[in-house]
Design a protein around this motif. Structure first.
Motif, PDB file in Angstrom:
ATOM      1  N   ILE A 188      -0.295   6.524   4.212  1.00 51.15           N
ATOM      2  CA  ILE A 188      -0.437   6.972   2.824  1.00 51.15           C
ATOM      3  C   ILE A 188      -0.699   8.478   2.778  1.00 51.15           C
ATOM      4  CG2 ILE A 188      -1.896   6.819   0.762  1.00 51.15           C
ATOM      5  CD1 ILE A 188      -2.219   3.836   1.401  1.00 51.15           C
ATOM      6  N   LEU A 189      -1.554   8.987   3.661  1.00 52.34           N
ATOM      7  CA  LEU A 189      -1.829  10.422   3.691  1.00 52.34           C
ATOM      8  C   LEU A 189      -0.557  11.211   4.012  1.00 52.34           C
ATOM      9  CD1 LEU A 189      -5.294  10.555   5.504  1.00 52.34           C
ATOM     10  CD2 LEU A 189      -4.841  11.092   3.123  1.00 52.34           C
TER      11      LEU A 189
ATOM     12  N   GLY B 230       0.818  -1.209   0.000  1.00 54.08           N
ATOM     13  CA  GLY B 230       0.000   0.000   0.000  1.00 54.08           C
ATOM     14  C   GLY B 230       0.850   1.256   0.000  1.00 54.08           C
ATOM     15  N   LEU B 231       1.909   1.262   0.812  1.00 57.23           N
ATOM     16  CA  LEU B 231       2.813   2.411   0.841  1.00 57.23           C
ATOM     17  C   LEU B 231       3.533   2.583  -0.493  1.00 57.23           C
ATOM     18  CD1 LEU B 231       4.430   2.130   4.396  1.00 57.23           C
ATOM     19  CD2 LEU B 231       2.545   3.587   3.664  1.00 57.23           C
TER      20      LEU B 231
ATOM     21  N   ASP C 196      -8.202   2.929  -4.420  1.00 53.17           N
ATOM     22  CA  ASP C 196      -9.310   3.890  -4.356  1.00 53.17           C
ATOM     23  C   ASP C 196      -8.942   5.088  -3.492  1.00 53.17           C
ATOM     24  OD1 ASP C 196     -10.948   2.246  -5.930  1.00 53.17           O
ATOM     25  OD2 ASP C 196     -11.709   1.155  -4.183  1.00 53.17           O
ATOM     26  N   LEU C 197      -8.315   4.832  -2.360  1.00 57.45           N
ATOM     27  CA  LEU C 197      -7.909   5.921  -1.470  1.00 57.45           C
ATOM     28  C   LEU C 197      -6.916   6.850  -2.167  1.00 57.45           C
ATOM     29  CD1 LEU C 197      -7.751   7.303   1.319  1.00 57.45           C
ATOM     30  CD2 LEU C 197      -5.951   5.662   1.930  1.00 57.45           C
ATOM     31  N   ILE C 198      -5.944   6.272  -2.855  1.00 57.59           N
ATOM     32  CA  ILE C 198      -4.939   7.077  -3.562  1.00 57.59           C
ATOM     33  C   ILE C 198      -5.603   7.921  -4.646  1.00 57.59           C
ATOM     34  CG2 ILE C 198      -2.922   6.938  -5.086  1.00 57.59           C
ATOM     35  CD1 ILE C 198      -2.132   4.381  -3.504  1.00 57.59           C
TER      36      ILE C 198
ATOM     37  N   LEU D 186      -8.503  -1.684   4.311  1.00 53.38           N
ATOM     38  CA  LEU D 186      -7.818  -0.524   4.879  1.00 53.38           C
ATOM     39  C   LEU D 186      -7.920  -0.530   6.403  1.00 53.38           C
ATOM     40  CD1 LEU D 186      -9.159   2.261   2.455  1.00 53.38           C
ATOM     41  CD2 LEU D 186      -6.875   1.275   2.430  1.00 53.38           C
ATOM     42  N   ASP D 187      -6.941   0.067   7.054  1.00 56.70           N
ATOM     43  CA  ASP D 187      -7.037   0.330   8.489  1.00 56.70           C
ATOM     44  C   ASP D 187      -6.428   1.703   8.750  1.00 56.70           C
ATOM     45  OD1 ASP D 187      -4.203   0.095   8.673  1.00 56.70           O
ATOM     46  OD2 ASP D 187      -4.369  -2.063   8.999  1.00 56.70           O
ATOM     47  N   GLU D 188      -6.570   2.198   9.975  1.00 57.26           N
ATOM     48  CA  GLU D 188      -6.155   3.561  10.276  1.00 57.26           C
ATOM     49  C   GLU D 188      -4.650   3.761  10.091  1.00 57.26           C
ATOM     50  OE1 GLU D 188      -6.801   5.960  14.235  1.00 57.26           O
ATOM     51  OE2 GLU D 188      -8.646   5.919  13.028  1.00 57.26           O
ATOM     52  N   LYS D 189      -3.850   2.755  10.424  1.00 54.94           N
ATOM     53  CA  LYS D 189      -2.404   2.861  10.274  1.00 54.94           C
ATOM     54  C   LYS D 189      -2.009   3.034   8.813  1.00 54.94           C
ATOM     55  CE  LYS D 189       1.914   0.305  11.035  1.00 54.94           C
ATOM     56  NZ  LYS D 189       2.519  -0.998  11.415  1.00 54.94           N
TER      57      LYS D 189
END
Length: 371
Positions: free
Chosen positions: A209-210, A29-30, A231-233, A201-204
């Motif tokens: 990513i943010l 993810g990162l 999707d988040l990206i 996804l999780d908060e970490k």
């Protein structure tokens, strides 16, 4: 000094070496977040990065009621199709890279003027600026519909590779915007909000990513528990991502068997044709009209008959306010009310008196009354 292209290559190599499983989800993810950031820096003409060379568009002014961009590899028939459906004679030949710049034409259909733009053939690596990738990107992102022209005599790799290139440059084909909202704050850190436990996804992971994008304070709301890292990206990079309908058009069907034509034609969002034999070109045009989802409206002056000779063409889900803006930019400032005949009127054949927020339907008749 390591260039952006080299950084992209390093990340891609690391992703290819990493096995996909639960334990590696966070790391991948990162990497996806970093990859999207570097691609944006490489391709975005407004990027502040000095390493990413500026991508110039083709300076094709958007005109007409909608824009359709023809995308495909060299010599698949894009130029031939443009010449068949418009009065524009784009160079067409049996060798590669005939079109070296974008060539616009106008398709007149159902009273609408549809701009068809023939873009240069995409080559592998266009998403990283190879060939004329940057220029193709800047124009393709303005399309209301992408027509991906493919060769029926070739395998599925051509479509998969083009989809991959478009995906890499921020064009999402036949997809809707993810159900994620990000509310930026001045303080309070990152907070993940979801009615149901997220599947991917999780908060970490969201926080990491943010922070890659220098976002340290935000509320992230997931309306769909199945949204992904990708999707988040996309939502973080929403100014650089477009969601565009795509019609896959397989040309040269005269060179394959009827069984193969039938198989291809049954694929989703797909139609077939032969420019050389002039087969099914009208079917493609009809499908373009259907995919653009445009509405035809007819105007009527008070105490006069409707003008059915030249429809006013607007987008689906348009309101009377949109109609006013299509006629003249100052019309809504003097707007009093509208009279609407047609399927959007609740009175059937009788007109409905309505305001700026009224949604119009295809083939409605509209009278605008001013103060």
């Amino acid at each position: 000094m390591v260039t952006i292209s080299e950084k992209i290559k390093e990340i891609q190599d690391e992703m290819s070496r990493t096995q996909i499983n639960k334990a590696t989800e966070y790391h991948l993810g990162l990497l996806k977040g970093k990859l999207a950031k570097y691609r944006r820096m490489l391709l975005d003409p407004d990027s502040s990065s000095s390493q990413g060379s500026k991508g110039q568009g083709f300076e094709v002014s958007k005109s007409g009621d909608a824009r359709v961009c023809l995308i495909g590899y060299p010599s698949v028939g894009k130029s031939s199709f443009l010449s068949k459906v418009t009065k524009t004679q784009s160079a067409a030949a049996a060798y590669e890279f005939t079109t070296l710049t974008s060539v616009p034409g106008v398709l007149h259909y159902e009273g609408a003027e549809i701009q068809i733009v023939d873009l240069p053939g995409i080559i592998k690596g266009a998403s990283e600026g190879k060939g004329r990738g940057r220029q193709v990107v800047s124009t393709a992102k303005t399309a209301d519909l992408i027509l991906m022209v493919l060769d029926a005599t070739k395998g599925p790799d051509q479509r998969e590779n083009l989809e991959r290139e478009l995906e890499a440059i921020g064009i999402r084909l036949n997809k809707s915007k993810p159900e994620i909202t990000i509310k930026y704050k001045q303080s309070g850190g990152i907070k993940l909000i979801s009615l149901n436990p997220p599947s991917h996804l999780d908060e970490k992971l969201v926080s990491s990513i943010l922070k890659e994008y220098r976002i340290h304070n935000a509320d992230v709301t997931l309306k769909d528990k199945d949204v992904t890292v990708d999707d988040l990206i996309d939502v973080i990079n929403e100014k650089h991502v477009v969601y565009t309908p795509c019609l896959y058009v397989y040309n040269k069907i005269d060179a394959v068997s009827l069984e193969e034509v039938d198989r291809i034609a049954r694929e989703p969002n797909t139609t077939v044709m032969s420019c050389e034999m002039e087969l099914s070109i009208e079917d493609v045009v009809e499908e373009i009209w259907y995919r653009l989802d445009l509405l035809r409206l007819y105007t009527k002056r008070r105490n006069a008959r409707p003008d059915f000779s030249e429809p006013l063409v607007v987008r689906n889900q348009s309101t009377i306010e949109d109609v006013c803006n299509s006629i003249h930019k100052d019309l809504k400032d003097n707007f009093k009310y509208a009279l609407v005949w047609g399927s959007s009127s609740k009175f059937g054949v009788a007109p409905q008196k309505c305001g700026l927020n009224h949604l119009v339907h295809d083939q409605d008749v509209v009278t605008i009354v001013t103060k």
